[in-house]
Design a protein around this motif. Sequence first.
Motif, PDB file in Angstrom:
ATOM      1  N   PRO A 147       0.815  -1.226   0.000  1.00  0.00           N
ATOM      2  CA  PRO A 147       0.000   0.000   0.000  1.00  0.00           C
ATOM      3  C   PRO A 147       0.845   1.271   0.000  1.00  0.00           C
ATOM      4  O   PRO A 147       1.737   1.431   0.837  1.00  0.00           O
ATOM      5  N   ILE A 148       0.567   2.155  -0.944  1.00  0.00           N
ATOM      6  CA  ILE A 148       1.305   3.412  -1.054  1.00  0.00           C
ATOM      7  C   ILE A 148       1.110   4.238   0.214  1.00  0.00           C
ATOM      8  O   ILE A 148       0.014   4.314   0.760  1.00  0.00           O
ATOM      9  N   GLY A 149       2.184   4.853   0.677  1.00  0.00           N
ATOM     10  CA  GLY A 149       2.117   5.713   1.848  1.00  0.00           C
ATOM     11  C   GLY A 149       2.399   5.013   3.163  1.00  0.00           C
ATOM     12  O   GLY A 149       2.509   5.671   4.202  1.00  0.00           O
ATOM     13  N   THR A 150       2.514   3.673   3.130  1.00  0.00           N
ATOM     14  CA  THR A 150       2.838   2.955   4.366  1.00  0.00           C
ATOM     15  C   THR A 150       4.339   3.049   4.637  1.00  0.00           C
ATOM     16  O   THR A 150       5.121   3.555   3.822  1.00  0.00           O
ATOM     17  N   LEU A 151       4.738   2.522   5.779  1.00  0.00           N
ATOM     18  CA  LEU A 151       6.142   2.539   6.156  1.00  0.00           C
ATOM     19  C   LEU A 151       6.790   1.243   5.663  1.00  0.00           C
ATOM     20  O   LEU A 151       6.339   0.156   6.022  1.00  0.00           O
ATOM     21  N   VAL A 152       7.809   1.351   4.841  1.00  0.00           N
ATOM     22  CA  VAL A 152       8.452   0.183   4.231  1.00  0.00           C
ATOM     23  C   VAL A 152       9.944   0.205   4.526  1.00  0.00           C
ATOM     24  O   VAL A 152      10.596   1.258   4.423  1.00  0.00           O
ATOM     25  N   ARG A 153      10.483  -0.953   4.876  1.00  0.00           N
ATOM     26  CA  ARG A 153      11.919  -1.042   5.180  1.00  0.00           C
ATOM     27  C   ARG A 153      12.753  -0.814   3.931  1.00  0.00           C
ATOM     28  O   ARG A 153      12.491  -1.373   2.881  1.00  0.00           O
ATOM     29  N   ARG A 154      13.752   0.000   4.059  1.00  0.00           N
ATOM     30  CA  ARG A 154      14.672   0.335   2.975  1.00  0.00           C
ATOM     31  C   ARG A 154      15.791  -0.707   2.890  1.00  0.00           C
ATOM     32  O   ARG A 154      15.807  -1.687   3.634  1.00  0.00           O
TER      33      ARG A 154
END
Length: 262
Positions: free
Chosen positions: A154-161
């Motif tokens: 989902p766009i705008g969620t927090l995602v690990r880099r």
Amino acid sequence: MLSSKGPSQTGVLIVNADDWGRDHETTQRIFECIQHGTVSSVSAMVFMEDSERSAAMAREHGIDAGLHLNLTTPFSARSCPIKLRECQDEVAGYLRRRSSSRVVYHPWLGRSFEYAVKAQIEEYGRIYGTEPERFDGHHHMHLSANVLLRDLLPIGTLVRRHFSYEPDEKYLRNGLFRQFTNFLLARRYRIVDFLFSLPPLEPPARLQRIFSLARQSVVELETHPVKPEEYRFLTGAEILRWAGDCTIAHSFAVPRRGHTAK
């Protein structure tokens, strides 16, 4: 940046434990670290043997849990749908074939990737009672081309880099892929300023540098407390000694606006 943790600190250290719910031992080791106040948050696996019990624990104790997307390790829960097992087998066979597989988009596996990701998001919602707001991946496969280029998260969620570069690392190794991926993540999702794994614990200068960065930046420290060395470090006084006046966050939260990947 996050709100200030003190008069001289504008950053934050987030200690995140992976594999929550994978099995009973893993969950218990992580929970002990949470009780010691040395783990901020967890990354939860679904369709694993301890997934439902660990979800109940997280709800009961208010543990901040994101979704640890699993595209490579067989699901161990008896309740796992047969179709999901089949799709994951296809995806895992491709991703584990060679190290470069996650960099290359596989058009014929598009539907299998989509189903495997969607099923895990829905299962997280069922057992945690809410949609996941944070994503990372087992073996970091949430960063595979088939996941990112199809916008399966989902766009705008927090995602690990990607892991941040360290002084002795060869920059050219996967450099272009990491740069492109971090750029893509920063445009579509929320990410931290820096990501490091807890090990290696030597030399001491490495940990000193990480904790120093956390005084001015948002730093995630990825941990696996089921590993004895990491468990001892997190449950003893060692991590608190190294952290000094660098506050360990009580949960995983970054601003709504994405950061520029470093």
